[in-house]
Write a protein that holds these residues in place. Structure first.
Motif, PDB file in Angstrom:
ATOM      1  N   UNK A  19      46.647  37.314  41.756  1.00 41.84           N
ATOM      2  CA  UNK A  19      45.984  38.563  41.384  1.00 41.84           C
ATOM      3  C   UNK A  19      44.539  38.313  40.972  1.00 41.84           C
ATOM      4  N   UNK A  20      44.293  37.239  40.222  1.00 41.60           N
ATOM      5  CA  UNK A  20      42.920  36.895  39.828  1.00 41.60           C
ATOM      6  C   UNK A  20      42.035  36.641  41.050  1.00 41.60           C
ATOM      7  N   UNK A  21      42.597  35.955  42.029  1.00 41.56           N
ATOM      8  CA  UNK A  21      41.843  35.687  43.253  1.00 41.56           C
ATOM      9  C   UNK A  21      41.526  36.988  43.994  1.00 41.56           C
ATOM     10  N   UNK A  22      42.487  37.891  44.069  1.00 43.19           N
ATOM     11  CA  UNK A  22      42.263  39.180  44.727  1.00 43.19           C
ATOM     12  C   UNK A  22      41.221  40.017  43.979  1.00 43.19           C
ATOM     13  N   UNK A  23      41.211  39.915  42.668  1.00 42.67           N
ATOM     14  CA  UNK A  23      40.200  40.636  41.871  1.00 42.67           C
ATOM     15  C   UNK A  23      38.820  40.046  42.141  1.00 42.67           C
ATOM     16  N   UNK A  24      38.722  38.713  42.155  1.00 38.66           N
ATOM     17  CA  UNK A  24      37.433  38.049  42.366  1.00 38.66           C
ATOM     18  C   UNK A  24      36.842  38.361  43.734  1.00 38.66           C
ATOM     19  N   UNK A  26      37.330  41.102  45.200  1.00 41.59           N
ATOM     20  CA  UNK A  26      37.228  42.562  45.178  1.00 41.59           C
ATOM     21  C   UNK A  26      38.166  43.253  46.165  1.00 41.59           C
ATOM     22  N   UNK A  27      39.340  42.646  46.369  1.00 38.17           N
ATOM     23  CA  UNK A  27      40.339  43.259  47.235  1.00 38.17           C
ATOM     24  C   UNK A  27      41.244  44.213  46.455  1.00 38.17           C
ATOM     25  N   UNK A  28      41.356  43.990  45.142  1.00 32.87           N
ATOM     26  CA  UNK A  28      42.078  44.919  44.274  1.00 32.87           C
ATOM     27  C   UNK A  28      41.294  45.084  42.984  1.00 32.87           C
ATOM     28  N   UNK A  29      41.596  46.143  42.253  1.00 38.40           N
ATOM     29  CA  UNK A  29      40.928  46.390  40.976  1.00 38.40           C
ATOM     30  C   UNK A  29      41.724  45.711  39.852  1.00 38.40           C
ATOM     31  N   UNK A  32      44.802  47.721  39.025  1.00 42.81           N
ATOM     32  CA  UNK A  32      45.941  47.537  39.930  1.00 42.81           C
ATOM     33  C   UNK A  32      46.661  46.225  39.608  1.00 42.81           C
ATOM     34  N   UNK A  33      45.910  45.189  39.292  1.00 42.76           N
ATOM     35  CA  UNK A  33      46.516  43.901  38.926  1.00 42.76           C
ATOM     36  C   UNK A  33      47.380  44.064  37.674  1.00 42.76           C
ATOM     37  N   UNK A  34      46.898  44.826  36.720  1.00 46.38           N
ATOM     38  CA  UNK A  34      47.676  45.066  35.501  1.00 46.38           C
ATOM     39  C   UNK A  34      48.964  45.823  35.820  1.00 46.38           C
ATOM     40  N   UNK A  35      48.884  46.801  36.698  1.00 50.13           N
ATOM     41  CA  UNK A  35      50.080  47.549  37.108  1.00 50.13           C
ATOM     42  C   UNK A  35      51.095  46.628  37.791  1.00 50.13           C
ATOM     43  N   UNK A  36      50.608  45.699  38.609  1.00 49.80           N
ATOM     44  CA  UNK A  36      51.498  44.744  39.272  1.00 49.80           C
ATOM     45  C   UNK A  36      52.188  43.862  38.237  1.00 49.80           C
ATOM     46  N   UNK A  37      51.437  43.386  37.249  1.00 45.28           N
ATOM     47  CA  UNK A  37      52.026  42.553  36.194  1.00 45.28           C
ATOM     48  C   UNK A  37      53.053  43.322  35.371  1.00 45.28           C
ATOM     49  N   UNK A  38      52.781  44.576  35.069  1.00 44.72           N
ATOM     50  CA  UNK A  38      53.740  45.391  34.332  1.00 44.72           C
ATOM     51  C   UNK A  38      55.019  45.602  35.141  1.00 44.72           C
ATOM     52  N   UNK A  39      54.874  45.803  36.449  1.00 42.67           N
ATOM     53  CA  UNK A  39      56.046  45.953  37.322  1.00 42.67           C
ATOM     54  C   UNK A  39      56.830  44.640  37.392  1.00 42.67           C
TER      55      UNK A  39
END
Length: 108
Positions: A19-24, A26-29, A32-39
């Motif tokens: 998720x950190x790599x996708x954020x860096x 800029x493929x996800x916000x 959205x990464x936080x929502x994935x972690x909560x799920x």
């Protein structure tokens, strides 16, 4: 909110790194990464509560224990884990136990 204990597992760490790599890139916000972690938190807690049926017995010397915010933490020395035919010995283990009956409230 479900318990976040499993974020520090190999699976949880790999998910966070991805998720950190996708954020860096800029493929996800970050939202959205936080929502994935909560799920992930909800899914892993539900899966472990409903799908795992194995039992392991363990015996060791209690070094320290603590109860804070409905979470027990035990540190044991010279521990033996037994499952039917297997025996594993370790010098030290830390066990963190949360009240599974309250996860229904925490999972919302």
């Amino acid at each position: 909110m479900a318990y976040q204990l499993y974020r520090n597992t190999t699976l949880g760490n790999s998910l966070q790194e991805s998720l950190d790599e996708l954020i860096q890139t800029q493929q996800i916000t970050p939202q959205l990464a936080l929502q994935v972690l909560l799920q992930f938190d909800k899914a892993i807690n539900t899966a472990l509560a409903n799908r795992v049926r194995n039992r392991v017995n363990f015996k060791g010397s209690l070094n320290t224990y603590r109860f804070c915010d409905n979470v027990w933490t035990f540190v044991l020395n010279d521990v033996e884990f037994r499952e039917v035919t297997d025996l594993v010995k370790v010098d030290k283990v830390k066990i963190v136990a949360c009240d599974g009956k309250n996860t229904g409230n925490a999972a919302e």
